[in-house]
Design an enzyme around this catalytic site. Structure first.
Site, PDB file in Angstrom:
ATOM      1  N   LYS A  33      -8.434  17.973 -27.192  1.00  0.00           N
ATOM      2  CA  LYS A  33      -8.736  16.552 -27.425  1.00  0.00           C
ATOM      3  C   LYS A  33      -9.899  16.476 -28.403  1.00  0.00           C
ATOM      4  O   LYS A  33     -10.666  17.428 -28.545  1.00  0.00           O
ATOM      5  CB  LYS A  33      -9.136  15.892 -26.099  1.00  0.00           C
ATOM      6  CG  LYS A  33      -8.026  15.966 -25.052  1.00  0.00           C
ATOM      7  CD  LYS A  33      -7.787  14.632 -24.408  1.00  0.00           C
ATOM      8  CE  LYS A  33      -6.670  14.686 -23.399  1.00  0.00           C
ATOM      9  NZ  LYS A  33      -5.423  14.096 -23.861  1.00  0.00           N
TER      10      LYS A  33
ATOM     11  N   HIS B 257       7.643  14.616 -21.253  1.00  0.00           N
ATOM     12  CA  HIS B 257       8.074  13.739 -22.344  1.00  0.00           C
ATOM     13  C   HIS B 257       8.195  14.479 -23.674  1.00  0.00           C
ATOM     14  O   HIS B 257       8.865  14.015 -24.579  1.00  0.00           O
ATOM     15  CB  HIS B 257       7.192  12.491 -22.450  1.00  0.00           C
ATOM     16  CG  HIS B 257       5.870  12.710 -23.106  1.00  0.00           C
ATOM     17  ND1 HIS B 257       4.780  13.182 -22.432  1.00  0.00           N
ATOM     18  CD2 HIS B 257       5.456  12.517 -24.382  1.00  0.00           C
ATOM     19  CE1 HIS B 257       3.759  13.264 -23.275  1.00  0.00           C
ATOM     20  NE2 HIS B 257       4.134  12.873 -24.463  1.00  0.00           N
TER      21      HIS B 257
ATOM     22  N   ASP C   1       0.878  -1.159   0.000  1.00  0.00           N
ATOM     23  CA  ASP C   1       0.000   0.000   0.000  1.00  0.00           C
ATOM     24  C   ASP C   1       0.926   1.223   0.000  1.00  0.00           C
ATOM     25  O   ASP C   1       1.663   1.447   0.967  1.00  0.00           O
ATOM     26  CB  ASP C   1      -0.866  -0.060   1.273  1.00  0.00           C
ATOM     27  CG  ASP C   1      -1.774   1.146   1.390  1.00  0.00           C
ATOM     28  OD1 ASP C   1      -1.604   2.110   0.604  1.00  0.00           O
ATOM     29  OD2 ASP C   1      -2.657   1.129   2.272  1.00  0.00           O
ATOM     30  N   LEU C   2       0.896   1.989  -1.085  1.00  0.00           N
ATOM     31  CA  LEU C   2       1.858   3.096  -1.227  1.00  0.00           C
ATOM     32  C   LEU C   2       1.693   4.145  -0.131  1.00  0.00           C
ATOM     33  O   LEU C   2       2.592   4.949   0.106  1.00  0.00           O
ATOM     34  CB  LEU C   2       1.701   3.768  -2.608  1.00  0.00           C
ATOM     35  CG  LEU C   2       1.992   2.908  -3.842  1.00  0.00           C
ATOM     36  CD1 LEU C   2       1.801   3.704  -5.123  1.00  0.00           C
ATOM     37  CD2 LEU C   2       3.404   2.341  -3.803  1.00  0.00           C
TER      38      LEU C   2
ATOM     39  N   GLU D 214      -5.103  16.496 -30.590  1.00  0.00           N
ATOM     40  CA  GLU D 214      -5.270  15.033 -30.479  1.00  0.00           C
ATOM     41  C   GLU D 214      -6.646  14.663 -30.993  1.00  0.00           C
ATOM     42  O   GLU D 214      -7.609  15.407 -30.777  1.00  0.00           O
ATOM     43  CB  GLU D 214      -5.156  14.600 -29.018  1.00  0.00           C
ATOM     44  CG  GLU D 214      -3.830  14.921 -28.391  1.00  0.00           C
ATOM     45  CD  GLU D 214      -3.773  14.451 -26.941  1.00  0.00           C
ATOM     46  OE1 GLU D 214      -3.487  13.274 -26.719  1.00  0.00           O
ATOM     47  OE2 GLU D 214      -4.040  15.264 -26.045  1.00  0.00           O
TER      48      GLU D 214
ATOM     49  N   ASP E 298      -3.035  20.004 -17.985  1.00  0.00           N
ATOM     50  CA  ASP E 298      -2.550  18.735 -18.534  1.00  0.00           C
ATOM     51  C   ASP E 298      -1.512  18.935 -19.640  1.00  0.00           C
ATOM     52  O   ASP E 298      -0.576  18.146 -19.768  1.00  0.00           O
ATOM     53  CB  ASP E 298      -3.755  17.948 -19.091  1.00  0.00           C
ATOM     54  CG  ASP E 298      -3.370  16.559 -19.570  1.00  0.00           C
ATOM     55  OD1 ASP E 298      -2.751  15.813 -18.783  1.00  0.00           O
ATOM     56  OD2 ASP E 298      -3.674  16.216 -20.729  1.00  0.00           O
TER      57      ASP E 298
ATOM     58  N   HIS F 126       3.853  20.896 -21.412  1.00  0.00           N
ATOM     59  CA  HIS F 126       4.386  20.569 -22.737  1.00  0.00           C
ATOM     60  C   HIS F 126       4.500  21.807 -23.644  1.00  0.00           C
ATOM     61  O   HIS F 126       5.532  22.048 -24.256  1.00  0.00           O
ATOM     62  CB  HIS F 126       3.507  19.542 -23.448  1.00  0.00           C
ATOM     63  CG  HIS F 126       3.336  18.246 -22.703  1.00  0.00           C
ATOM     64  ND1 HIS F 126       4.341  17.681 -21.952  1.00  0.00           N
ATOM     65  CD2 HIS F 126       2.289  17.395 -22.593  1.00  0.00           C
ATOM     66  CE1 HIS F 126       3.925  16.541 -21.422  1.00  0.00           C
ATOM     67  NE2 HIS F 126       2.668  16.353 -21.801  1.00  0.00           N
TER      68      HIS F 126
ATOM     69  N   LYS G  81      11.105  14.123 -27.318  1.00  0.00           N
ATOM     70  CA  LYS G  81      10.762  13.854 -28.722  1.00  0.00           C
ATOM     71  C   LYS G  81      11.942  14.287 -29.591  1.00  0.00           C
ATOM     72  O   LYS G  81      12.496  15.373 -29.390  1.00  0.00           O
ATOM     73  CB  LYS G  81       9.495  14.627 -29.124  1.00  0.00           C
ATOM     74  CG  LYS G  81       8.223  14.053 -28.472  1.00  0.00           C
ATOM     75  CD  LYS G  81       6.992  14.800 -28.951  1.00  0.00           C
ATOM     76  CE  LYS G  81       5.745  14.404 -28.174  1.00  0.00           C
ATOM     77  NZ  LYS G  81       5.124  13.158 -28.583  1.00  0.00           N
TER      78      LYS G  81
ATOM     79  N   LYS H 234       4.563  14.648 -14.541  1.00  0.00           N
ATOM     80  CA  LYS H 234       3.682  15.785 -14.463  1.00  0.00           C
ATOM     81  C   LYS H 234       2.234  15.308 -14.233  1.00  0.00           C
ATOM     82  O   LYS H 234       1.964  14.148 -14.567  1.00  0.00           O
ATOM     83  CB  LYS H 234       3.782  16.634 -15.736  1.00  0.00           C
ATOM     84  CG  LYS H 234       3.409  15.855 -17.018  1.00  0.00           C
ATOM     85  CD  LYS H 234       2.750  16.706 -18.034  1.00  0.00           C
ATOM     86  CE  LYS H 234       1.273  16.693 -17.957  1.00  0.00           C
ATOM     87  NZ  LYS H 234       0.577  15.564 -18.589  1.00  0.00           N
TER      88      LYS H 234
END
Ligand code: BG6
Length: 490
Positions: A340, A179, A93-94, A217, A236, A241, A183, A149
């Site tokens: 999105k 991330h 259990d974290l 996206e 997000d 990013h 790229k 993140k």
């Protein structure tokens, strides 16, 4: 491609080892690095999660996930077997500090020096996990911790997390991953700017009209509705990013391409972002939320259905007009947008140059098209310089023609996924492509007033049909300045 340099053996511990990020991104990336001979003997990958699994069960699960997330032509039975043999699993259990004794026991069974603690879990657990690692004396000098993140949901919570993690690990051991910085085409942006002389004299407000950064996206929020509904597009994607990409476009040449110089220059850009007043936010930010629609020929539901919250006011699209207020960029708008369920998946940077000072071909169709440098991050990684040329024949129209560098064609190789590069940088202890604490906090300092204003003014995102380019207000945002969005390669 050059054979990659092997990294030293390590214990690579993934907290949240059964979660979405671990199975979709981290374990496939580690497998691919193993396939290319970069993981050395003695390297173990330790999944830690609260899941009723034993070690063979974990191996079976990961074998099945690799088959889903690694392209079939890159799966090699012998290497999969070698990779699976590296896997260990600890079920704890974290949130329970005493449970970490099991992690300590497993780590004590190896003599490798490098430990990577990858926190692929909710940010609320970052502090408690680090405290438990500290209490069990697991945070050794040669350990690194990786934070996914979002780092917090505003400036105060980001500082709280940074303080909690920083009380156990030194800043040089903390790897805040974004991330997008892994790229290939984003890294190549640094090379394009700083290993060539051609662009630098043009790279300023006298020559550049404006910059657009888009991350569109076609997917919706999928199974991440719970997380996403508490975040939204600004937290997000844009705060991290898109701002990181903006930094690489706008930064001054660093003294060296090393960990501190590059990050110093990025931080200066973030600190130069002009703060947005209430009036600016009203005028220069646009929010949207996808409704039902048609994406790639398929009927899809609304965001509210996807996140199972019929009253959600979370934005799935955001566009912002920003300015970097320094000598190089004053007066050049940076238009940022991400969403999105848009009509296509594409991410790109468009640097649009100013028009010619005197039109030499008046009346000829296409004569007023400006030059553009288009850096496409996905789906294809390529850089195109759009120049105006004459169509063959007398009385031919003028039109933009591209001088293009397509990485796949030029280098005939698979581009490694961003995580592959970044995970190896962590093992090597190189944080150049990771966000430093001051960068994260500077990004929040700029973004937070936008979130506050939206909240306090009761802003409701405009609905846009899934499969379109976002709400109409996004087009208005740029068109009222006499410009228009560049709509990807399709
Ligand atoms: C993640 C976001 O950081 O980036 C996701 O949390 C988003 O919501 C993803 O889908 C996009 O990454 P990429 O590499 O597919 O552009």
């Amino acid at each position: 491609m050059r054979t990659p340099r092997p990294v030293d053996p390590c214990d690579f511990v993934i907290f949240g080892g059964t979660g979405d990020l671990a199975v979709r991104k981290l374990l496939p990336a580690l497998y691919l690095r193993d396939r290319d001979g970069q993981l050395t003997e003695g390297t173990r990958i330790i999944g830690v999660a609260k899941a009723g699994l034993d070690e063979p069960g974990y191996r079976d699960k990961i074998q099945a996930e690799l088959a889903r997330f690694v392209p079939a032509e890159l799966l090699d039975a012998e290497i999969v077997e070698r990779f699976l043999a590296r896997l260990r699993f600890v079920s704890i259990d974290l949130t329970e500090p005493s449970d970490y004794a099991a992690v300590a026991d497993l780590l004590a069974s190896s003599t490798v020096e490098i430990r990577v603690f990858y926190l692929a879990c909710a940010p609320a657990l970052f502090g408690p996990i680090c405290a438990a690692l500290g209490a069990h004396n697991l945070a050794t000098e040669t350990s690194r911790v990786v934070l996914e993140k979002p780092i917090g949901r505003d400036l105060a919570s980001a500082r709280e997390i940074n303080d909690a993690v920083g009380s156990v690990f030194d800043e040089h051991q903390i790897f805040r991953i974004d991330h997008y910085l892994g790229k290939e085409s984003v890294q190549n942006l640094l090379v394009t700017r700083f290993a060539n002389t051609l662009l630098e004299p043009l790279w300023n407000s006298s020559r550049i009209d404006h910059v657009q950064i888009t991350a569109a996206e076609s997917l919706g929020v999928g199974s991440r509705g719970d997380y996403y509904d508490r975040s939204g597009a600004l937290r997000d994607m844009l705060q991290n990013h898109l701002l990181q990409v903006l930094c690489l476009v706008a930064m001054e040449p660093p003294t060296h391409v090393n960990r501190e110089s590059v990050r110093d220059e990025k931080r200066k850009v973030l600190q130069a972002l002009a703060p947005l007043s209430a009036d600016d936010i009203k005028r220069d930010t646009v929010t949207g939320q996808y409704g039902p629609g048609l994406v790639n020929g398929e009927v899809v539901g609304s965001y509210c259905q996807d996140c199972e919250n019929p009253d959600s006011r979370t934005e799935t699209f955001v566009a912002v007009k920003a300015e970097v207020r320094n000598w190089r960029w004053a007066g050049v708008p940076f238009y940022l947008r991400t969403g999105k369920r848009m009509s296509q998946r594409f991410s790109e940077i468009v640097v649009q140059f100013k028009p010619v000072p005197l039109p030499m071909f008046p009346g000829i169709e296409g004569a007023s098209e400006p030059n553009r440098l288009i850096i496409s991050l996905q789906p294809d990684e390529e850089i195109r310089l759009e120049m105006t040329a004459k169509e063959p024949g007398s009385g031919g129209r003028l039109r933009p023609v591209s001088l293009a560098l397509n990485y796949t064609e030029a280098f005939q190789d698979r581009s490694p996924d961003a995580y592959e590069r970044l995970l190896m940088d962590v093992v090597r202890g190189d944080p150049t492509l990771f966000m430093r604490r001051d960068e994260v906090e500077a990004a929040w300092a700029w973004a937070e007033p936008i979130l506050h204003h939206w909240h306090d003014s009761g802003r409701v995102p405009r609905t846009y049909p899934a499969g379109t380019d976002g709400p109409v207000d996004a087009a208005t945002l740029i068109e009222r300045d006499g410009r228009r969005w560049h709509e990807g390669a399709a």
